[in-house]
Design a protein around this motif. Structure first.
Motif, PDB file in Angstrom:
ATOM      1  N   GLU A 196       0.809  -1.209   0.000  1.00  0.00           N
ATOM      2  CA  GLU A 196       0.000   0.000   0.000  1.00  0.00           C
ATOM      3  C   GLU A 196       0.846   1.264   0.000  1.00  0.00           C
ATOM      4  N   SER A 197       1.987   1.237   0.677  1.00  0.00           N
ATOM      5  CA  SER A 197       2.807   2.440   0.722  1.00  0.00           C
ATOM      6  C   SER A 197       3.354   2.777  -0.659  1.00  0.00           C
ATOM      7  N   ARG A 198       3.750   1.756  -1.430  1.00  0.00           N
ATOM      8  CA  ARG A 198       4.218   2.020  -2.803  1.00  0.00           C
ATOM      9  C   ARG A 198       3.083   2.560  -3.655  1.00  0.00           C
ATOM     10  N   ALA A 199       1.905   1.989  -3.518  1.00  0.00           N
ATOM     11  CA  ALA A 199       0.749   2.460  -4.296  1.00  0.00           C
ATOM     12  C   ALA A 199       0.422   3.901  -3.940  1.00  0.00           C
ATOM     13  N   TYR A 200       0.494   4.234  -2.668  1.00  0.00           N
ATOM     14  CA  TYR A 200       0.224   5.607  -2.238  1.00  0.00           C
ATOM     15  C   TYR A 200       1.243   6.565  -2.844  1.00  0.00           C
ATOM     16  N   ILE A 201       2.516   6.200  -2.789  1.00  0.00           N
ATOM     17  CA  ILE A 201       3.569   7.044  -3.364  1.00  0.00           C
ATOM     18  C   ILE A 201       3.360   7.186  -4.868  1.00  0.00           C
ATOM     19  N   ASP A 202       3.027   6.074  -5.532  1.00  0.00           N
ATOM     20  CA  ASP A 202       2.814   6.109  -6.977  1.00  0.00           C
ATOM     21  C   ASP A 202       1.696   7.071  -7.367  1.00  0.00           C
ATOM     22  N   THR A 203       0.638   7.122  -6.588  1.00  0.00           N
ATOM     23  CA  THR A 203      -0.483   8.010  -6.931  1.00  0.00           C
ATOM     24  C   THR A 203      -0.212   9.452  -6.551  1.00  0.00           C
ATOM     25  N   CYS A 204       0.719   9.674  -5.640  1.00  0.00           N
ATOM     26  CA  CYS A 204       0.981  11.034  -5.161  1.00  0.00           C
ATOM     27  C   CYS A 204       2.333  11.577  -5.599  1.00  0.00           C
ATOM     28  N   ALA A 205       3.019  10.881  -6.476  1.00  0.00           N
ATOM     29  CA  ALA A 205       4.395  11.258  -6.827  1.00  0.00           C
ATOM     30  C   ALA A 205       4.497  12.661  -7.395  1.00  0.00           C
ATOM     31  N   ASP A 206       3.442  13.142  -8.050  1.00  0.00           N
ATOM     32  CA  ASP A 206       3.534  14.487  -8.610  1.00  0.00           C
ATOM     33  C   ASP A 206       2.996  15.547  -7.654  1.00  0.00           C
ATOM     34  N   ALA A 207       2.700  15.140  -6.434  1.00  0.00           N
ATOM     35  CA  ALA A 207       2.261  16.108  -5.427  1.00  0.00           C
ATOM     36  C   ALA A 207       3.488  16.727  -4.785  1.00  0.00           C
ATOM     37  N   GLY A 208       3.568  18.017  -4.808  1.00  0.00           N
ATOM     38  CA  GLY A 208       4.733  18.717  -4.295  1.00  0.00           C
ATOM     39  C   GLY A 208       5.004  18.495  -2.823  1.00  0.00           C
ATOM     40  N   GLN A 209       4.018  18.113  -2.067  1.00  0.00           N
ATOM     41  CA  GLN A 209       4.185  17.941  -0.627  1.00  0.00           C
ATOM     42  C   GLN A 209       4.561  16.523  -0.225  1.00  0.00           C
ATOM     43  N   LEU A 210       4.749  15.633  -1.186  1.00  0.00           N
ATOM     44  CA  LEU A 210       5.066  14.245  -0.866  1.00  0.00           C
ATOM     45  C   LEU A 210       6.468  14.144  -0.283  1.00  0.00           C
ATOM     46  N   SER A 211       6.563  13.485   0.862  1.00  0.00           N
ATOM     47  CA  SER A 211       7.847  13.268   1.516  1.00  0.00           C
ATOM     48  C   SER A 211       7.748  11.984   2.326  1.00  0.00           C
ATOM     49  N   VAL A 212       8.871  11.508   2.805  1.00  0.00           N
ATOM     50  CA  VAL A 212       8.874  10.306   3.633  1.00  0.00           C
ATOM     51  C   VAL A 212       8.009  10.560   4.871  1.00  0.00           C
TER      52      VAL A 212
ATOM     53  N   THR B  32      11.919   9.786  -5.103  1.00  0.00           N
ATOM     54  CA  THR B  32      12.660  10.536  -6.123  1.00  0.00           C
ATOM     55  C   THR B  32      12.503   9.891  -7.491  1.00  0.00           C
ATOM     56  N   ALA B  33      12.620   8.579  -7.558  1.00  0.00           N
ATOM     57  CA  ALA B  33      12.476   7.872  -8.842  1.00  0.00           C
ATOM     58  C   ALA B  33      11.083   8.093  -9.430  1.00  0.00           C
ATOM     59  N   ARG B  34      10.073   8.034  -8.593  1.00  0.00           N
ATOM     60  CA  ARG B  34       8.696   8.250  -9.065  1.00  0.00           C
ATOM     61  C   ARG B  34       8.513   9.696  -9.526  1.00  0.00           C
ATOM     62  N   ARG B  35       9.110  10.635  -8.816  1.00  0.00           N
ATOM     63  CA  ARG B  35       9.022  12.045  -9.229  1.00  0.00           C
ATOM     64  C   ARG B  35       9.677  12.245 -10.594  1.00  0.00           C
ATOM     65  N   ILE B  36      10.808  11.605 -10.804  1.00  0.00           N
ATOM     66  CA  ILE B  36      11.503  11.749 -12.084  1.00  0.00           C
ATOM     67  C   ILE B  36      10.678  11.118 -13.199  1.00  0.00           C
ATOM     68  N   GLU B  37      10.035  10.004 -12.933  1.00  0.00           N
ATOM     69  CA  GLU B  37       9.136   9.406 -13.934  1.00  0.00           C
ATOM     70  C   GLU B  37       7.999  10.368 -14.267  1.00  0.00           C
ATOM     71  N   CYS B  38       7.448  10.996 -13.255  1.00  0.00           N
ATOM     72  CA  CYS B  38       6.391  11.997 -13.489  1.00  0.00           C
ATOM     73  C   CYS B  38       6.944  13.174 -14.286  1.00  0.00           C
ATOM     74  N   ALA B  39       8.173  13.578 -13.961  1.00  0.00           N
ATOM     75  CA  ALA B  39       8.783  14.697 -14.675  1.00  0.00           C
ATOM     76  C   ALA B  39       8.935  14.365 -16.159  1.00  0.00           C
ATOM     77  N   LYS B  40       9.385  13.159 -16.461  1.00  0.00           N
ATOM     78  CA  LYS B  40       9.522  12.750 -17.857  1.00  0.00           C
ATOM     79  C   LYS B  40       8.180  12.832 -18.577  1.00  0.00           C
ATOM     80  N   GLN B  41       7.154  12.369 -17.912  1.00  0.00           N
ATOM     81  CA  GLN B  41       5.814  12.407 -18.497  1.00  0.00           C
ATOM     82  C   GLN B  41       5.353  13.850 -18.700  1.00  0.00           C
ATOM     83  N   LEU B  42       5.568  14.692 -17.710  1.00  0.00           N
ATOM     84  CA  LEU B  42       5.163  16.093 -17.828  1.00  0.00           C
ATOM     85  C   LEU B  42       5.951  16.808 -18.924  1.00  0.00           C
ATOM     86  N   LEU B  43       7.216  16.460 -19.055  1.00  0.00           N
ATOM     87  CA  LEU B  43       8.046  17.081 -20.093  1.00  0.00           C
ATOM     88  C   LEU B  43       7.561  16.727 -21.493  1.00  0.00           C
TER      89      LEU B  43
END
Length: 135
Positions: free
Chosen positions: A42-58, A89-100
């Motif tokens: 569940e924690s991975r799924a939560y991170i995956d859905t929120c990776a592009d949220a600026g407030q996401l942190s450990v 970080t990896a999920r954020r970079i994946e989101c960044a690639k998609q946004l780019l």
């Protein structure tokens, strides 16, 4: 008479021990059913859905699941072999690639959206993960 009293005490203790064992086994069973989120993905799924949220942190993920940061980090690493912060970080970079590739957002806009207050910080992290700048 004395042996009768001793016999009663021993029987009472065994009954109490059996009841204690039953309670313990019930508690253990309930604890296994209510596995922490990171144990069942569940924690991975939560991170995956929120990776592009600026407030996401450990800390935000740990708080969401009602865990301490160290507990979440330890369990996440044990399950996935990756640190929580590295995964975020990896999920954020994946989101960044998609946004780019799929939006017309500027680098500054993407950096802000992904939680990087400085575009230069975003570019440095992107380059270290991807091997090239996001331009």
């Amino acid at each position: 008479m004395r042996s009768s009293i001793c016999h009663d005490i021993i029987n009472s203790c065994f009954r109490s021990a059996e009841e204690l064992e039953k309670l313990f086994l019930q508690s253990l069973s309930q604890a296994e059913e209510a596995a922490p989120p990171q144990e069942n993905g569940e924690s991975r799924a939560y991170i995956d859905t929120c990776a592009d949220a600026g407030q996401l942190s450990v800390g935000a993920v740990a708080e969401y699941f009602g865990l301490s940061i160290s507990n979440l980090s330890h369990r996440f690493k044990k399950q996935t072999g990756v640190n929580v912060s590295e995964y975020i970080t990896a999920r954020r970079i994946e989101c960044a690639k998609q946004l780019l590739t799929e939006t017309g957002l500027t680098l500054s806009g993407i950096a802000q959206r992904l939680g990087y207050p400085q575009t230069s910080s975003f570019m440095r992290v992107f380059k270290s993960c991807v091997g090239m700048t996001p331009r």
